[in-house]
Design a protein around this motif. Sequence first.
Motif, PDB file in Angstrom:
ATOM      1  N   GLY A 224     134.003  50.825 177.824  1.00  0.00           N
ATOM      2  CA  GLY A 224     133.354  50.851 176.816  1.00  0.00           C
ATOM      3  C   GLY A 224     132.416  49.720 177.188  1.00  0.00           C
ATOM      4  N   PRO A 225     130.971  49.863 176.365  1.00  0.00           N
ATOM      5  CA  PRO A 225     129.432  48.533 176.218  1.00  0.00           C
ATOM      6  C   PRO A 225     130.177  47.479 175.247  1.00  0.00           C
ATOM      7  CG  PRO A 225     129.580  50.314 174.731  1.00  0.00           C
ATOM      8  CD  PRO A 225     130.675  50.925 174.839  1.00  0.00           C
ATOM      9  N   GLY A 226     131.115  46.849 174.811  1.00  0.00           N
ATOM     10  CA  GLY A 226     132.069  45.966 173.704  1.00  0.00           C
ATOM     11  C   GLY A 226     131.244  46.553 172.482  1.00  0.00           C
ATOM     12  N   VAL A 227     131.492  45.101 171.770  1.00  0.00           N
ATOM     13  CA  VAL A 227     131.360  45.626 170.493  1.00  0.00           C
ATOM     14  C   VAL A 227     129.857  44.593 170.217  1.00  0.00           C
ATOM     15  CG1 VAL A 227     132.239  44.567 167.512  1.00  0.00           C
ATOM     16  CG2 VAL A 227     133.514  45.830 169.672  1.00  0.00           C
ATOM     17  N   SER A 228     128.888  45.111 169.756  1.00  0.00           N
ATOM     18  CA  SER A 228     127.900  44.584 169.938  1.00  0.00           C
ATOM     19  C   SER A 228     127.765  43.246 168.147  1.00  0.00           C
ATOM     20  CB  SER A 228     126.670  45.184 168.707  1.00  0.00           C
ATOM     21  OG  SER A 228     126.616  45.832 168.045  1.00  0.00           O
TER      22      SER A 228
ATOM     23  N   LYS B 162     131.185  41.914 161.853  1.00  0.00           N
ATOM     24  CA  LYS B 162     131.046  42.528 160.831  1.00  0.00           C
ATOM     25  C   LYS B 162     131.436  43.937 161.369  1.00  0.00           C
ATOM     26  CE  LYS B 162     125.831  41.430 159.429  1.00  0.00           C
ATOM     27  NZ  LYS B 162     125.007  41.694 159.405  1.00  0.00           N
ATOM     28  N   VAL B 163     132.802  44.470 161.838  1.00  0.00           N
ATOM     29  CA  VAL B 163     133.489  45.444 162.403  1.00  0.00           C
ATOM     30  C   VAL B 163     133.766  46.034 162.372  1.00  0.00           C
ATOM     31  CG1 VAL B 163     135.144  44.041 164.011  1.00  0.00           C
ATOM     32  CG2 VAL B 163     133.959  47.300 165.231  1.00  0.00           C
ATOM     33  N   PHE B 164     134.576  44.667 161.089  1.00  0.00           N
ATOM     34  CA  PHE B 164     135.543  45.287 160.221  1.00  0.00           C
ATOM     35  C   PHE B 164     135.494  46.172 158.446  1.00  0.00           C
ATOM     36  CE2 PHE B 164     138.385  43.197 163.039  1.00  0.00           C
ATOM     37  CZ  PHE B 164     138.543  43.493 163.327  1.00  0.00           C
ATOM     38  N   ASP B 165     133.841  45.849 158.416  1.00  0.00           N
ATOM     39  CA  ASP B 165     133.374  45.927 157.507  1.00  0.00           C
ATOM     40  C   ASP B 165     133.249  47.227 157.056  1.00  0.00           C
ATOM     41  OD1 ASP B 165     132.487  42.998 156.436  1.00  0.00           O
ATOM     42  OD2 ASP B 165     130.424  43.470 157.115  1.00  0.00           O
ATOM     43  N   PRO B 166     134.099  47.746 155.773  1.00  0.00           N
ATOM     44  CA  PRO B 166     133.456  49.206 155.460  1.00  0.00           C
ATOM     45  C   PRO B 166     132.039  49.904 154.870  1.00  0.00           C
ATOM     46  CG  PRO B 166     134.291  48.289 153.101  1.00  0.00           C
ATOM     47  CD  PRO B 166     134.067  46.947 154.359  1.00  0.00           C
TER      48      PRO B 166
ATOM     49  N   LEU C 146     134.718  53.486 158.298  1.00  0.00           N
ATOM     50  CA  LEU C 146     135.729  53.013 157.288  1.00  0.00           C
ATOM     51  C   LEU C 146     137.065  53.114 158.217  1.00  0.00           C
ATOM     52  CD1 LEU C 146     135.445  55.568 153.423  1.00  0.00           C
ATOM     53  CD2 LEU C 146     134.763  53.193 154.146  1.00  0.00           C
ATOM     54  N   GLY C 147     137.320  53.500 159.034  1.00  0.00           N
ATOM     55  CA  GLY C 147     138.570  53.487 160.065  1.00  0.00           C
ATOM     56  C   GLY C 147     139.071  52.702 160.414  1.00  0.00           C
ATOM     57  N   LEU C 148     138.254  51.630 160.895  1.00  0.00           N
ATOM     58  CA  LEU C 148     138.304  50.018 161.285  1.00  0.00           C
ATOM     59  C   LEU C 148     139.052  49.691 160.121  1.00  0.00           C
ATOM     60  CD1 LEU C 148     135.979  49.263 163.987  1.00  0.00           C
ATOM     61  CD2 LEU C 148     138.673  49.420 163.934  1.00  0.00           C
TER      62      LEU C 148
ATOM     63  N   ARG D 278     137.226  40.633 170.725  1.00  0.00           N
ATOM     64  CA  ARG D 278     136.541  40.119 171.317  1.00  0.00           C
ATOM     65  C   ARG D 278     136.307  40.888 172.129  1.00  0.00           C
ATOM     66  NH1 ARG D 278     139.035  39.292 175.552  1.00  0.00           N
ATOM     67  NH2 ARG D 278     141.136  39.135 175.827  1.00  0.00           N
ATOM     68  N   ASN D 279     134.541  40.566 173.145  1.00  0.00           N
ATOM     69  CA  ASN D 279     134.276  40.806 174.323  1.00  0.00           C
ATOM     70  C   ASN D 279     134.788  40.118 175.261  1.00  0.00           C
ATOM     71  OD1 ASN D 279     132.593  43.346 172.974  1.00  0.00           O
ATOM     72  ND2 ASN D 279     131.498  41.994 171.667  1.00  0.00           N
TER      73      ASN D 279
END
Length: 582
Positions: free
Chosen positions: A515-519, A523-527, A542-544, A561-562
């Motif tokens: 996919g396009p990766g994580v921007s 912060k990806v694991f923040d609620p 909330l999933g991650l 990571r990307n």
Amino acid sequence: MSTSVMQRAAIIFVFLGAVAAASAGVWRYAYLQALDQLERQGRSDLALASDRLVGQLKRFGELAVFLADHPLSAELAQGNGAQAAEALFLDVADKSDALDVLFVDKNGRVVAAARGPAGTDLSQTDYVKRAGQGALGWGHGIAKPLTQRAFYYAAPSFGADRKVNGAVVVAAGMDGIEDAWRGGLRTVFFTDARGQVFVTNRSELVLWQRPPEGPGLVPPQGAAPAFDSYETGGHEIWQLGWGPYLPQDALHLVQDLPIIGLTGEVLVDVAPARQLAQLQATVVAALCLAFGALLFLATERRRTLARANAQLEDRVARRTTALSEINEALRQEVTDRKEAQTALAQAQAELVQASKLSALGKMSAGISHELNQPLMAIRSFAENAALFLERGKPDRATENLGRISDMSRRMGRIIKNLRAFSTQQSEPISRVDLNAVLVSAVEMIADRAAKMGASIEFDPLGHPVWVRGGEVRLGQVFVNLMTNALDAMTDAPTRILRVRVVEGESVKVAIADTGPGVSDPDKVFDPFYSTKEVGASEGMGLGLSISYGIMQSFGGEIRVRNDPTGAVFTVEIRPWVAQEAA
């Protein structure tokens, strides 16, 4: 000066001396603790760099063994095919990034080479001698007939009489290997038996030599720069003046690598450890001084209160009443906080269950297909079995009944996975087969992946991989990560989901998408952080966060990571050991 003033001054001086001594003790303890942590990190980095170097060199040894069995090697041993062999060696050297590839006869003289001239005598080199004895030889030094640093592998070539008639030598250039990991955060270098730096990620240290009188390094030419060393708490500290790209004070760690005849060494900057120790000592000193100042003020206040006790009795009573009210308010606040924590724990459990049911909702169509297909197959096989029995073909009927049994087991496995995934439970940490959990998770998302045109690359290991965790909660984590990966590839031209397991001191599972990766990986694991569109049916964010909490409860971790092809989520899990079971 009155006696009372002199006594108070003496007490202040004694107190300041005690604070200084306590701060020094805290600094020493904190510094040694920080050095212990730096040593663990440094040894991990050194082991990683060592494994990387050994792995990079090993492929050249395998190349030498491969070429030793080539038909051209037998012709070269008989004095034929030199021109064809040189063309082959040059092509192999270009494609493998080898510095040189050559063939020596049983007398150690170069018969054909990719880049160096023929005729060079290598009979006195250790690696050619060892190859002449029928074993894989290796060594290092300045490449002959070239003038660059190289690591050599010599593989023996056997004739029809099973005797050594020559050897293929592959020279791996150190410059190409160093370019791949030069400039790393840690200063890593590898020295040979003479103490000379042969490989390093700091070009200014190449060919520096260990002095005969003690530790450290000196350049091959010119005056030796400033250097000193000492030990503290069992740690060896080097004080360096070797340039702006090396630390001034560094923790020196060593690891032997007998497999390539080198010694790995790393220099870890101790400045962060000193800063941490200084910060802790400053905090202790500040607290002690604040406490001393408060104690001094309290003493002075007590003196004043003793003289004015009669006038302040009413004020003390009012303050006591106020303190009682504050104490009651604090008790109420503690009660409210406990109730809030209980409600939070219940809400988290409900969110976990809601996340699982949401995932089941997304996969409902695939589940129906997975159950409907074997049901139709069972019906068809049952009708065929009846026909075969009527026609007097019990063997074919038995075969169809066996297929019905296989289909039933498949449906039972699907229902078992769904029932275990959807059940709300918090099983204790136990021994879990990670391989089985991953197989179950892949089965649950396989139909959705097929419908969106995504392929899944996953090769289950042929043996159980026992880890610490809970089977249901681990399955939820992997289903959540794989589902997110499929969501990320919705608009991607290429849709490939890769799942790979790596065993080691800790077990790691890498889940990569195209996919396009994580921007914003931080912060990806923040609620409630989500990259999905606002108002979408999924994407509450909330999933991650829930998955991250589940892995922390198992003593594991999730990182993201990307890479050039997309996002890579790495789940690190602690393996199950016998001591934990005991």
